[in-house]
Enzyme design. Structure first.
Site, mmCIF file in Angstrom:
data_model
loop_
_atom_site.group_PDB
_atom_site.id
_atom_site.type_symbol
_atom_site.label_atom_id
_atom_site.label_comp_id
_atom_site.label_asym_id
_atom_site.label_seq_id
_atom_site.Cartn_x
_atom_site.Cartn_y
_atom_site.Cartn_z
ATOM 1 N N ASP A 1 -12.182 -2.355 4.283
ATOM 2 C CA ASP A 1 -13.373 -2.048 3.480
ATOM 3 C C ASP A 1 -13.369 -2.778 2.134
ATOM 4 O O ASP A 1 -14.412 -3.081 1.556
ATOM 5 C CB ASP A 1 -13.474 -0.543 3.188
ATOM 6 C CG ASP A 1 -12.991 0.370 4.306
ATOM 7 O OD1 ASP A 1 -12.157 -0.068 5.112
ATOM 8 O OD2 ASP A 1 -13.449 1.514 4.344
ATOM 9 N N ASP B 1 -13.013 0.972 -5.133
ATOM 10 C CA ASP B 1 -14.400 1.000 -4.664
ATOM 11 C C ASP B 1 -15.420 0.638 -5.733
ATOM 12 O O ASP B 1 -16.628 0.855 -5.530
ATOM 13 C CB ASP B 1 -14.720 2.390 -4.096
ATOM 14 C CG ASP B 1 -14.073 2.592 -2.732
ATOM 15 O OD1 ASP B 1 -14.127 1.661 -1.911
ATOM 16 O OD2 ASP B 1 -13.525 3.684 -2.493
HETATM 17 N N1 GLY Z 1 -14.904 2.954 2.539
HETATM 18 C C1 GLY Z 1 -14.826 4.155 3.253
HETATM 19 C C2 GLY Z 1 -15.660 4.230 4.474
HETATM 20 O O1 GLY Z 1 -16.263 3.291 4.916
HETATM 21 O O2 GLY Z 1 -15.708 5.307 5.021
#
Ligand code: GLY
Length: 382
Positions: free
Chosen positions: A177, A114
């Site tokens: 994501d 992330d």
């Molecule tokens: N990347 C985690 C979410 O969108 O909850």
């Protein structure tokens, strides 16, 4: 002759009513951004007394926090930077810098995919708006950490680490994501092989026939074969978890902006054309398009609206713009927009973080706020 005149008058009336609707929406969005400024200043004052943390959500009457290494750490500083850009208010710049620095230690974290969210929303905006080399150094460092998670056999950057004791090599997880984290790598440059491979492998394996996306694809990290396609945050393995669809749409639109590769544009168009007919009346999706349990996810709408405005810029497809307008009209209405001093100082109400995990259901979310602010600014810039 009379008929031609009548048609011309009618056409003019349609154009004028469209213009006045757009004018009204712009006015509402300017007001919503004023609310965002007030809320984020209140939040900054609150966070001053909470050392080293950043705001995440508001649950049971309390603001909940994250440390620098939580995936949402960069959104609050990112929102402050965007609002500084919008207003030119030096106080916001000072606050944005202060909270951006709270995220810096994440740059060394090789245990998360992330880093794009965390570092590029905070430090990326900081560098874009100030040109200060300090911020750039952090982005470069974070990118070096992120690419350590790339596996050339799979062709992707690993998302989550597996907790499986048996055959962990069969659980190299990639979530949709993760497309979002490629923006930072594209911006830094020099990682083209990795970003292209990740984005193309994701097109190949994440998307279904109908252009919806799975949330998680698990690969065999020794062979690169797909082991399993499943969900983590959606209602079922075969469902369309709403925020995941929005991440995909945003991710491929962004990748087209960053590279000019038409494959990405075509993928973004396919996703948009899958999603738009499935939106409910207020154009704010349910947390999962296929779930019977109804809980709106304002964050999925905000991300989608921002992506659609950008996609409209590339395609001139009026449906994309009209859908984003519909979403922004809803999000800036009192159904979703907080009143100043309420909602734990967040901007949007009614987000869903992880419903199956019973976490963050019908609450504000720092990323919902960030993408709403971005979408509003993108719209005002049209
Ligand atoms: N990347 C985690 C979410 O969108 O909850």
């Amino acid at each position: 002759m009379k008929k031609i005149l009548l048609v011309a008058v009618l056409m003019m009336a349609v154009v004028l009513s469209g213009c006045s609707e757009r004018y009204a929406l712009k006015k509402d969005l300017k007001e919503a951004l004023k609310v965002a400024v007030e809320q984020d200043k209140l939040q900054a004052a609150h966070m001053d007394g909470v050392e080293g943390q950043l705001p995440r959500t508001f649950e049971n009457g309390e603001v909940k926090y994250t440390g620098p290494r939580g995936w949402v750490s960069g959104f609050f500083p990112g929102s402050l930077w965007l609002l500084y850009e919008h207003t030119g208010d030096e106080e916001l710049k000072t606050l944005a810098d202060k909270y951006t620095r709270r995220v810096e230690s994440a740059k060394h974290d090789k245990g998360t995919h992330d880093l794009g969210f965390m570092i590029f929303c905070s430090f990326g905006n900081a560098y874009r708006l100030t040109g200060d080399e300090y911020y750039k150094g952090v982005i470069e460092e974070a990118s070096k950490s992120l690419v350590t998670r790339y596996n050339p056999t799979v062709g992707c950057i690993r998302s989550w680490n597996t907790h499986r004791k048996e055959n962990p090599e069969l659980d190299f997880m990639v979530i949709i994501d993760n497309m979002m984290n490629l923006e930072m790598l594209e911006w830094v440059g020099g990682y083209d092989g990795i970003t292209r491979s990740h984005a193309y492998t994701t097109i190949k394996n994440h998307f279904r026939e109908d252009n919806s996306t799975y949330h998680v694809v698990a690969y065999n990290e020794l062979t690169g074969e797909v082991v399993e396609k499943r969900t983590a945050q959606g209602v079922s393995n075969d469902s369309a978890w709403a925020r995941g669809q929005s991440w995909g749409l945003y991710g491929y639109t962004m990748m087209y902006r960053m590279t000019g590769d038409e494959t990405y544009l075509a993928q973004a168009v396919k996703i948009a054309d899958y999603l738009i007919p499935r939106l409910p009346e207020d154009a704010v999706p349910n947390w999962d398009y296929d779930a019977e349990v109804k809980k709106k996810d304002s964050s999925a709408a905000a991300i989608m609206a921002s992506a659609l405005i950008e996609l409209y810029g590339f395609t001139q497809n009026e449906t994309y713009l009209a859908t984003a307008e519909h979403q922004l009209r809803s999000l800036s209405s009192e159904a979703y927009l907080a009143k100043v001093g309420e909602n734990g100082n967040f901007v949007l109400k009614h987000g869903v973080g992880h419903l199956p995990g019973k976490s963050e259901v019908d609450v504000p979310l720092s990323y919902g706020d960030y993408y709403f602010i971005e979408a509003a600014m993108r719209y005002l810039a049209l």
